[in-house]
Design an enzyme around this catalytic site. Structure first.
Site, mmCIF file in Angstrom:
data_model
loop_
_atom_site.group_PDB
_atom_site.id
_atom_site.type_symbol
_atom_site.label_atom_id
_atom_site.label_comp_id
_atom_site.label_asym_id
_atom_site.label_seq_id
_atom_site.Cartn_x
_atom_site.Cartn_y
_atom_site.Cartn_z
ATOM 1 C CD GLU A 93 -3.218 0.216 0.239
ATOM 2 O OE1 GLU A 93 -2.788 1.233 -0.331
ATOM 3 O OE2 GLU A 93 -4.402 -0.141 0.154
ATOM 4 C CG ASN A 117 -8.749 2.512 0.607
ATOM 5 O OD1 ASN A 117 -7.538 2.697 0.743
ATOM 6 N ND2 ASN A 117 -9.331 1.381 0.969
ATOM 7 C CG ASP A 140 -7.541 -0.378 -1.942
ATOM 8 O OD1 ASP A 140 -6.919 0.547 -1.384
ATOM 9 O OD2 ASP A 140 -7.554 -1.532 -1.493
#
Length: 294
Positions: free
Chosen positions: A21, A150, A201
């Protein structure tokens, strides 16, 4: 009509991150950074040489912002820290909140130099998280009761912010003060993805205002116009694609992280590239991330 494209890129880094991430790129050093949040590691890749360094972290880091040549800001489950580029030492800078059950998640620097950073429950407890605005060491809560924050990104002029609660899957748009990155109105739904496969996301917004979004659970990066119209989907060879970042000297390439978190052995065997980091293999009109001002 959404144009679908097969994967024409490459595996940029073959290390399997449990939860890859928070990728970003430093054009001054031609270096990409990203986190394995649950693995407590910061990955560093020099693009020209592909020299790779992995830094162990004492916390769950999820966002990195460049301050200057000597310093970076890291957002973590223990708060915000200043990281020395030279030796990796960490100095406490600010706290987002006092909730031990939470960790940090998505975040990005606004063109003003302020940061949006978010939190969520360690086990994705419903409504446990929030999105914050960080200007220097001043922290302001913007949006509460978020489950999985997100897709934080901003229009090139800084007048619009985007975000999502992946548990709800409605991409939100909010007007901002371009000079501060603070909301100048109420959020509204940009694109309702409720009931569609996969989760919205991480995202980045390119020089034309297009939103490039990693679609968790679908192995894809989707492209949206500023009016919310989905115009393209680019496949990624890992189901849990998590976040994109513009890379390269002209910000014309796209890096995408992924994850193997929450997969059992059978799922991992069926998804052999899960957790790897990819280059999408297409030319994009990206832009470099602003520096965080302190």
């Amino acid at each position: 009509m959404t144009d679908s494209h097969s994967f024409t890129g490459r595996i940029l880094d073959a290390v399997d991150c449990q939860l890859g991430e928070g990728p970003t790129y430093d054009p001054a050093t031609d270096t990409a950074f990203w986190f394995d949040i649950k693995g407590q590691k910061l990955h560093e890749l020099h693009l020209a040489t592909l020299k790779k360094t992995v830094h162990d972290l004492p916390f769950l880091g999820s966002v990195l912002a460049i301050i200057d040549a000597e310093r970076q800001l890291i957002v973590s489950d223990q708060g915000l820290f200043i990281r020395s580029v030279a030796d990796g030492t960490l100095a406490p800078f600010a706290k987002l909140e006092d909730k031990a059950e939470n960790r940090s998640n998505d975040g990005r620097v606004h063109p003003s130099g302020a940061l949006w950073a978010s939190t969520m429950g360690r086990t994705a407890q419903k409504h446990s998280g929030a999105i914050y605005h960080v200007a220097g060491a001043t922290v302001t809560k913007l949006f509460a009761d978020v489950t999985i924050p997100n897709s934080i990104c901003f229009s090139p002029d800084g007048a619009t912010g985007y975000f999502v609660d992946s548990a709800v899957n409605k991409i939100m748009r909010v007007p901002l003060d371009p000079k501060t990155g603070l909301p100048a109105g109420e959020p509204e739904v940009l694109s309702d993805q409720t009931g569609e496969p996969g989760d919205v996301d991480g995202s980045v917004c390119d020089a034309d205002g297009l939103i490039w979004n990693a679609r968790w659970g679908q192995g894809a990066v989707d492209v949206y116009k500023p009016d919310g119209t989905k115009v393209a989907r680019y496949s990624v060879p890992a189901t849990q694609s998590s976040c994109p970042a513009f890379i390269g000297a002209k910000a014309d390439r796209l890096l995408v992280t992924s994850a193997w978190a929450d997969m059992d052995e059978a799922a991992r065997l069926a998804d052999p590239h899960a957790g790897k980091t990819f280059e999408l293999g297409i030319a994009v009109k990206g832009r470099f991330e602003p520096k965080f001002l302190i």
